[in-house]
Design a protein around this motif. Structure first.
Motif, short mmCIF file in Angstrom:
data_model
loop_
_atom_site.label_atom_id
_atom_site.label_comp_id
_atom_site.label_asym_id
_atom_site.label_seq_id
_atom_site.Cartn_x
_atom_site.Cartn_y
_atom_site.Cartn_z
N GLY A 1 0.80 -1.22 0.00
CA GLY A 1 0.00 0.00 0.00
C GLY A 1 0.83 1.27 0.00
N ASP A 2 2.15 1.10 -0.13
CA ASP A 2 3.06 2.24 -0.06
C ASP A 2 3.85 2.35 -1.37
N THR A 3 3.73 3.48 -2.06
CA THR A 3 4.36 3.65 -3.36
C THR A 3 5.88 3.59 -3.28
N TYR A 4 6.46 4.32 -2.33
CA TYR A 4 7.91 4.37 -2.22
C TYR A 4 8.49 3.00 -1.89
N GLU A 5 7.89 2.32 -0.92
CA GLU A 5 8.39 1.00 -0.54
C GLU A 5 8.20 -0.01 -1.66
N THR A 6 7.11 0.11 -2.40
CA THR A 6 6.86 -0.78 -3.53
C THR A 6 7.96 -0.64 -4.58
N GLU A 7 8.32 0.59 -4.89
CA GLU A 7 9.38 0.83 -5.87
C GLU A 7 10.70 0.25 -5.39
N GLU A 8 10.98 0.39 -4.10
CA GLU A 8 12.21 -0.18 -3.53
C GLU A 8 12.21 -1.70 -3.64
N ILE A 9 11.08 -2.30 -3.34
CA ILE A 9 10.97 -3.76 -3.38
C ILE A 9 11.23 -4.28 -4.79
N VAL A 10 10.56 -3.69 -5.76
CA VAL A 10 10.72 -4.13 -7.15
C VAL A 10 12.16 -3.92 -7.62
N GLN A 11 12.73 -2.78 -7.27
CA GLN A 11 14.11 -2.49 -7.67
C GLN A 11 15.07 -3.50 -7.04
N ASP A 12 14.87 -3.82 -5.78
CA ASP A 12 15.74 -4.78 -5.09
C ASP A 12 15.65 -6.16 -5.73
N ILE A 13 14.46 -6.56 -6.11
CA ILE A 13 14.28 -7.88 -6.73
C ILE A 13 15.07 -7.97 -8.03
N PHE A 14 14.98 -6.94 -8.86
CA PHE A 14 15.70 -6.97 -10.12
C PHE A 14 17.21 -6.84 -9.92
N CYS A 15 17.60 -6.04 -8.95
CA CYS A 15 19.04 -5.91 -8.66
C CYS A 15 19.62 -7.24 -8.19
N ASN A 16 18.88 -7.94 -7.34
CA ASN A 16 19.33 -9.24 -6.86
C ASN A 16 19.38 -10.26 -7.99
N LEU A 17 18.42 -10.19 -8.89
CA LEU A 17 18.41 -11.10 -10.03
C LEU A 17 19.66 -10.91 -10.89
N TRP A 18 19.99 -9.66 -11.17
CA TRP A 18 21.18 -9.38 -11.99
C TRP A 18 22.46 -9.76 -11.23
N ARG A 19 22.46 -9.52 -9.94
CA ARG A 19 23.66 -9.80 -9.13
C ARG A 19 23.98 -11.29 -9.12
N LYS A 20 22.94 -12.13 -9.09
CA LYS A 20 23.19 -13.58 -9.03
C LYS A 20 22.96 -14.27 -10.38
N ARG A 21 23.04 -13.50 -11.44
CA ARG A 21 22.74 -14.01 -12.78
C ARG A 21 23.59 -15.22 -13.17
N HIS A 22 24.87 -15.25 -12.79
CA HIS A 22 25.77 -16.31 -13.23
C HIS A 22 25.42 -17.67 -12.62
N SER A 23 24.71 -17.66 -11.51
CA SER A 23 24.31 -18.93 -10.88
C SER A 23 22.80 -19.16 -10.98
N PHE A 24 22.11 -18.27 -11.70
CA PHE A 24 20.65 -18.32 -11.76
C PHE A 24 20.17 -19.45 -12.66
N GLU A 25 19.14 -20.18 -12.17
CA GLU A 25 18.50 -21.24 -12.95
C GLU A 25 17.00 -21.02 -12.90
N LEU A 26 16.37 -20.88 -14.06
CA LEU A 26 14.92 -20.68 -14.13
C LEU A 26 14.25 -22.03 -14.31
#
Length: 204
Positions: free
Chosen positions: A55-80
């Motif tokens: 319900g919070d715009t600022y926190e929502t943006e942070e959450i989404v950004q963190d998820i994508f940052c973490n995805l890119w950070r662990k890309r070399h070991s990532f398995e979908l």
């Protein structure tokens, strides 16, 4: 448009027709364009789900950004395994719960510290020991496997029953029990007799 950009344009456009598995493989190899396509394809969906939960715009943006940052950070070991829609559904749920649990833990810790503050005045070393124990426990729990950590937080920091956790994560209650048992075993191995004290420090 220069000649190089002209020749690259059709290649860039082709990313939009790739399947999730293909994008995942390319991202794992370090392809930023593939990652950008994943971002464009799923950013809005993640935002809507996270916003509904916080319900919070600022926190929502942070959450989404963190998820994508973490995805890119662990890309070399990532398995979908089941597609990005499933992956992000779990990721956003985990991130929201993790933030809520952290806030609850911080609030409870502040209350606990305020109760201990008179003792801390008498013995600063006792307070330092308390802080160190809390810090080490937090680190120990943080490195639990992702699903195990999520189950642990839901149980001990959000107060969910095992049945509620099973329903929330769409897993069997036996699986929930196994994750909790693994978490408790990890804490016992790491802290031995201090595990009982650990319960009061981290409120589980």
């Amino acid at each position: 448009m220069n000649k190089k950009a002209f020749y690259l344009w059709p290649l860039r456009q082709s990313y939009t027709i790739l399947a999730d598995q293909e994008l995942a493989v390319m991202m794992k190899a370090g392809d930023e364009a593939a990652f950008n396509e994943i971002y464009k394809r799923y950013w809005e969906r993640l935002y809507v789900v996270a916003k509904h939960r916080t319900g919070d715009t600022y926190e929502t943006e942070e959450i989404v950004q963190d998820i994508f940052c973490n995805l890119w950070r662990k890309r070399h070991s990532f398995e979908l395994t089941k597609g990005f829609q499933n992956y992000f559904a779990v990721a956003v749920k985990f991130e929201v719960i993790n933030r809520m649990a952290r806030k609850n833990r911080e609030n409870r810790l502040k209350k606990e510290v305020s109760l201990l503050s008179p003792l801390a005045d008498e013995s600063t070393s006792d307070q330092l020991d308390f802080n160190e124990l809390q810090s080490q426990l937090a680190l120990t729990i943080k490195v639990l496997p992702e699903k195990c950590l999520l189950v642990f937080k839901l149980k001990h920091e959000e107060g969910y029953s095992q049945k509620q956790i099973a329903e929330e994560l769409n897993i069997a209650e036996k699986t929930v029990e196994a994750h909790l048992s693994k978490a408790r075993k990890t804490i016992r191995i790491r802290f031995g007799y201090l595990a009982e004290i650990a319960k009061s420090v981290l409120f589980f």
